[in-house]
Design a protein around this motif. Structure first.
Motif, mmCIF file in Angstrom:
data_model
loop_
_atom_site.group_PDB
_atom_site.id
_atom_site.type_symbol
_atom_site.label_atom_id
_atom_site.label_comp_id
_atom_site.label_asym_id
_atom_site.label_seq_id
_atom_site.Cartn_x
_atom_site.Cartn_y
_atom_site.Cartn_z
ATOM 1 N N THR A 52 0.850 -1.195 0.000
ATOM 2 C CA THR A 52 0.000 0.000 0.000
ATOM 3 C C THR A 52 0.881 1.238 0.000
ATOM 4 O O THR A 52 2.091 1.161 0.205
ATOM 5 C CB THR A 52 -0.906 0.038 1.250
ATOM 6 N N ASP A 127 -0.199 -7.852 12.306
ATOM 7 C CA ASP A 127 -1.401 -8.291 11.613
ATOM 8 C C ASP A 127 -1.471 -7.553 10.279
ATOM 9 O O ASP A 127 -1.763 -6.355 10.256
ATOM 10 C CB ASP A 127 -2.639 -7.981 12.457
ATOM 11 N N PRO A 128 -1.205 -8.215 9.160
ATOM 12 C CA PRO A 128 -1.204 -7.540 7.860
ATOM 13 C C PRO A 128 -2.529 -6.851 7.517
ATOM 14 O O PRO A 128 -2.553 -5.921 6.726
ATOM 15 C CB PRO A 128 -0.919 -8.664 6.862
ATOM 16 N N ASP A 129 -3.625 -7.287 8.130
ATOM 17 C CA ASP A 129 -4.924 -6.677 7.864
ATOM 18 C C ASP A 129 -5.218 -5.472 8.758
ATOM 19 O O ASP A 129 -6.205 -4.783 8.551
ATOM 20 C CB ASP A 129 -6.036 -7.719 8.013
ATOM 21 N N ASP A 130 -4.384 -5.253 9.767
ATOM 22 C CA ASP A 130 -4.583 -4.131 10.685
ATOM 23 C C ASP A 130 -3.264 -3.388 10.836
ATOM 24 O O ASP A 130 -2.420 -3.745 11.655
ATOM 25 C CB ASP A 130 -5.069 -4.632 12.044
ATOM 26 N N ARG A 131 -3.097 -2.343 10.019
ATOM 27 C CA ARG A 131 -1.831 -1.605 10.002
ATOM 28 C C ARG A 131 -1.535 -0.914 11.320
ATOM 29 O O ARG A 131 -0.402 -0.514 11.563
ATOM 30 C CB ARG A 131 -1.837 -0.587 8.867
#
Length: 173
Positions: A52, A127-131
């Motif tokens: 991102t 956690d790759p889904d929670d930066r």
């Protein structure tokens, strides 16, 4: 001072008979300090992947780290997700990195945000889904080796190289 700093990052053996150590960091300032510390102790190369755009990172801070590394002869490579270059602001940021000497690749697939230094340090998301969850700072060649494989795999998926118009050859990873 460098010896104390290097000692923090080069120490190993937290696990009995192992050369691996990891630390969970959730405080943003501490994450930035860890990245600064790594900037000071790396001697050979830094590889990073960024699926991102910059989330909380300040572009000038990142460019400053890259410039300091390159001035010391450290090879700096980064892989970004290809669609990010469609943004004029982000494209300008990538151009500035290339002009500084960073080797940039664009890839359709970039699986995780990661920074690897000298095959000894890796910074990965908890956690790759929670930066906002924080990062894992991994130390030790045995622990980091798997992250290098992941970086190499993403770089082989036919990425585009961002040309450095001021250099004689296009940078490669």
């Amino acid at each position: 001072m460098l010896e104390a700093l290097a000692g923090r990052f080069l120490k190993a053996g937290v696990l009995a008979g192992s050369d691996c150590e990891f630390e969970l960091i959730t405080d943003y300032r501490r994450i930035q300090q860890a990245l600064e510390d790594i900037t000071e102790v790396v001697r050979h190369d830094v590889c990073s992947m960024h699926p991102t755009s910059l989330f909380r990172e300040i572009p000038e801070r990142s460019l400053s780290r890259d410039r300091r590394r390159i001035e010391r002869g450290v090879r700096v490579r980064a892989i970004y997700r290809q669609n990010l270059a469609a943004s004029p602001t982000f494209a300008d940021y990538l151009r500035r990195k290339v002009e500084a000497g960073v080797e940039i690749r664009l890839s359709a697939v970039v699986p995780i945000n990661m920074v690897v230094g000298d095959h000894r340090f890796a910074v990965l998301p908890i956690d790759p889904d929670d930066r906002t969850a924080g990062t894992v700072l991994a130390r030790g060649p045995a622990l980091v080796r798997a992250t290098v494989v992941c970086t190499s795999t993403a770089g082989r998926r036919r990425p585009r190289t961002v040309p450095n118009r001021s250099a004689r050859r296009a940078p490669t990873v």
